[in-house]
Write a protein that holds these residues in place. Sequence first.
Motif, PDB file in Angstrom:
ATOM      1  N   SER A   1      -6.259  -3.788   2.505  1.00  0.00           N
ATOM      2  CA  SER A   1      -6.425  -4.038   0.902  1.00  0.00           C
ATOM      3  C   SER A   1      -5.582  -3.576  -0.037  1.00  0.00           C
ATOM      4  O   SER A   1      -4.968  -2.260  -0.125  1.00  0.00           O
ATOM      5  N   ILE A   2      -5.201  -4.477  -0.929  1.00  0.00           N
ATOM      6  CA  ILE A   2      -3.949  -4.427  -2.115  1.00  0.00           C
ATOM      7  C   ILE A   2      -5.095  -4.184  -3.356  1.00  0.00           C
ATOM      8  O   ILE A   2      -5.981  -4.885  -3.516  1.00  0.00           O
ATOM      9  N   ILE A   3      -4.613  -3.225  -3.988  1.00  0.00           N
ATOM     10  CA  ILE A   3      -5.245  -3.107  -5.416  1.00  0.00           C
ATOM     11  C   ILE A   3      -4.535  -3.645  -6.566  1.00  0.00           C
ATOM     12  O   ILE A   3      -3.384  -2.988  -6.533  1.00  0.00           O
ATOM     13  N   GLY A   4      -4.812  -4.502  -7.270  1.00  0.00           N
ATOM     14  CA  GLY A   4      -4.029  -5.183  -8.252  1.00  0.00           C
ATOM     15  C   GLY A   4      -3.085  -6.096  -7.873  1.00  0.00           C
ATOM     16  O   GLY A   4      -2.352  -5.776  -6.830  1.00  0.00           O
ATOM     17  N   LEU A   5      -2.600  -7.124  -8.886  1.00  0.00           N
ATOM     18  CA  LEU A   5      -1.718  -8.019  -8.630  1.00  0.00           C
ATOM     19  C   LEU A   5      -0.177  -7.065  -8.500  1.00  0.00           C
ATOM     20  O   LEU A   5       0.043  -6.370  -9.212  1.00  0.00           O
ATOM     21  N   ASN A   6       0.350  -7.574  -7.248  1.00  0.00           N
ATOM     22  CA  ASN A   6       1.516  -6.675  -6.893  1.00  0.00           C
ATOM     23  C   ASN A   6       1.486  -5.194  -6.924  1.00  0.00           C
ATOM     24  O   ASN A   6       2.429  -4.571  -7.028  1.00  0.00           O
ATOM     25  N   ALA A   7       0.217  -4.781  -6.522  1.00  0.00           N
ATOM     26  CA  ALA A   7      -0.206  -3.358  -6.363  1.00  0.00           C
ATOM     27  C   ALA A   7       0.254  -2.438  -7.436  1.00  0.00           C
ATOM     28  O   ALA A   7       0.636  -1.673  -7.147  1.00  0.00           O
ATOM     29  N   THR A   8       0.180  -3.056  -8.918  1.00  0.00           N
ATOM     30  CA  THR A   8       0.570  -2.185  -9.781  1.00  0.00           C
ATOM     31  C   THR A   8      -0.542  -1.254 -10.254  1.00  0.00           C
ATOM     32  O   THR A   8      -0.304  -0.575 -11.471  1.00  0.00           O
ATOM     33  N   SER A   9      -1.626  -1.029  -9.527  1.00  0.00           N
ATOM     34  CA  SER A   9      -2.546  -0.156  -9.862  1.00  0.00           C
ATOM     35  C   SER A   9      -2.302   1.325  -9.866  1.00  0.00           C
ATOM     36  O   SER A   9      -1.591   1.922  -9.103  1.00  0.00           O
ATOM     37  N   ASN A  10      -3.012   2.079 -10.830  1.00  0.00           N
ATOM     38  CA  ASN A  10      -2.706   3.577 -10.862  1.00  0.00           C
ATOM     39  C   ASN A  10      -4.203   4.254 -10.243  1.00  0.00           C
ATOM     40  O   ASN A  10      -4.324   5.275 -10.512  1.00  0.00           O
ATOM     41  N   ILE A  11      -4.617   3.290  -9.446  1.00  0.00           N
ATOM     42  CA  ILE A  11      -6.244   3.902  -9.275  1.00  0.00           C
ATOM     43  C   ILE A  11      -6.233   5.475  -8.391  1.00  0.00           C
ATOM     44  O   ILE A  11      -7.061   6.120  -8.839  1.00  0.00           O
ATOM     45  N   VAL A  12      -5.133   5.557  -7.751  1.00  0.00           N
ATOM     46  CA  VAL A  12      -5.153   6.681  -6.853  1.00  0.00           C
ATOM     47  C   VAL A  12      -4.872   7.738  -7.721  1.00  0.00           C
ATOM     48  O   VAL A  12      -5.477   8.981  -7.683  1.00  0.00           O
ATOM     49  N   GLN A  13      -3.911   7.808  -8.867  1.00  0.00           N
ATOM     50  CA  GLN A  13      -3.869   8.767  -9.713  1.00  0.00           C
ATOM     51  C   GLN A  13      -5.190   9.016 -10.687  1.00  0.00           C
ATOM     52  O   GLN A  13      -5.470  10.170 -10.751  1.00  0.00           O
ATOM     53  N   ARG A  14      -5.752   8.118 -10.977  1.00  0.00           N
ATOM     54  CA  ARG A  14      -7.133   8.323 -11.726  1.00  0.00           C
ATOM     55  C   ARG A  14      -8.120   8.857 -10.748  1.00  0.00           C
ATOM     56  O   ARG A  14      -8.752   9.894 -11.240  1.00  0.00           O
ATOM     57  N   MET A  15      -8.129   8.645  -9.664  1.00  0.00           N
ATOM     58  CA  MET A  15      -8.910   9.108  -8.553  1.00  0.00           C
ATOM     59  C   MET A  15      -8.694  10.889  -8.412  1.00  0.00           C
ATOM     60  O   MET A  15      -9.569  11.612  -8.297  1.00  0.00           O
TER      61      MET A  15
ATOM     62  N   ILE B   1       0.826  -1.165   0.022  1.00  0.00           N
ATOM     63  CA  ILE B   1      -0.008   0.058   0.160  1.00  0.00           C
ATOM     64  C   ILE B   1       0.904   1.240   0.000  1.00  0.00           C
ATOM     65  O   ILE B   1       0.649   2.453  -0.668  1.00  0.00           O
ATOM     66  N   VAL B   2       1.983   1.086   0.757  1.00  0.00           N
ATOM     67  CA  VAL B   2       2.919   2.476   0.882  1.00  0.00           C
ATOM     68  C   VAL B   2       3.587   2.618  -0.462  1.00  0.00           C
ATOM     69  O   VAL B   2       3.627   3.624  -1.022  1.00  0.00           O
ATOM     70  N   GLU B   3       3.949   1.324  -0.960  1.00  0.00           N
ATOM     71  CA  GLU B   3       4.672   1.477  -2.561  1.00  0.00           C
ATOM     72  C   GLU B   3       3.657   2.089  -3.310  1.00  0.00           C
ATOM     73  O   GLU B   3       4.174   3.072  -4.359  1.00  0.00           O
ATOM     74  N   GLU B   4       2.489   1.733  -3.232  1.00  0.00           N
ATOM     75  CA  GLU B   4       1.443   2.178  -4.532  1.00  0.00           C
ATOM     76  C   GLU B   4       1.199   3.804  -4.115  1.00  0.00           C
ATOM     77  O   GLU B   4       1.176   4.414  -5.205  1.00  0.00           O
ATOM     78  N   LEU B   5       1.175   4.022  -3.066  1.00  0.00           N
ATOM     79  CA  LEU B   5       1.183   5.501  -2.567  1.00  0.00           C
ATOM     80  C   LEU B   5       2.255   6.551  -3.129  1.00  0.00           C
ATOM     81  O   LEU B   5       1.783   7.629  -3.724  1.00  0.00           O
ATOM     82  N   ILE B   6       3.236   5.991  -2.624  1.00  0.00           N
ATOM     83  CA  ILE B   6       4.614   6.690  -3.106  1.00  0.00           C
ATOM     84  C   ILE B   6       4.745   6.669  -4.563  1.00  0.00           C
ATOM     85  O   ILE B   6       5.128   7.664  -5.144  1.00  0.00           O
TER      86      ILE B   6
END
Length: 291
Positions: free
Chosen positions: A130-144, A38-43
């Motif tokens: 909650s992790i989003i996407g396999l290996n957290a590769t999602s860019n959902i936060v940028q789309r939001m 989750i931290v990696e996704e946010l950063i």
Amino acid sequence: MKNAVIPVAGLGTRLLPATKSQPKEMLPVGRKPIVQYIVEELIRGGINEILFITGPDKASLENHFDTNHELVQTLREKGKEDLLAELDFDRLHAQYYYTRQRETLGLGHAVMCARSFVGKEPFIVALGDSIIGLNATSNIVQRMEHCFDENDCAAVIAFEEVPDHEVSQYGIAKPKTDGDVFELLDIIEKPEQAESPSNLAVAARYIFTPTIFDALNRTTPGKGGEIQLTDAIKIMIEDGAKVCGVRLNRDERRYDIGNFESYFRAFIEFALADEKFGDSLREYIATLSGN
Ligand code: UTP
């Protein structure tokens, strides 16, 4: 946006005894603890100030994001460069903050604990389980964030399409329109299948302006005496605030680690995707299911 809040103060009772003395957010999925994804996704999404809302028995989480100089020194002396590289995440350009939710009065109450940290700025809330996407590769936060900037919203929420029989487990959107980005007419906490306005379930990522705190202050405790975040979002919509939803793509599954069934599934899926061990694990599982 620079601030994110990760609530990790829940008791994780559905994962007992695994969570008796360790946070569920620190359970591994594949090679990493859940919260590291989750931290990696946010950063990756440009966030550099992260506040954890913690509770008792969460010290291992703080230690995980701190540099362990003794361990680094030992690995360096032994020439274990590969393992040193694995620890690089703790040097990512982020600042970590911690505050305690003194009583586990629900997710809404946990978010309220972030009030003075965020001040007047909009902020992201990413659930620690909650992790989003396999290996957290999602860019959902940028789309939001894009949706937030374009539509002048008071809140943006990620939604995932779930099977009809699962709607009664989630906060469900009543969208104004179809499409990947939509405005919400209402949000309903755990509706009966027959009464559900859609099958779009809240998916663990939110952007809020500080107006959420006024709504949370007016939220009465719901089930189990907990202050529900969904109820506060409902109040925002009733107040006339614009609240939008962004759908996860089909390849962006939400891995919810809150119960053993979904935890086991997530672990297996991430382990099968492991570069080094995935193929042999697949062969091993085939031998088991052949019995
Ligand atoms: P859950 O709703 O899954 O609750 O939390 P829980 O208490 O952790 O788990 P169970 O139901 O007892 O098994 C979703 C996220 O919100 C955090 C949790 O840590 C988790 O990351 N949370 C929940 C808080 O920070 N505080 C709370 O009071 C409740």
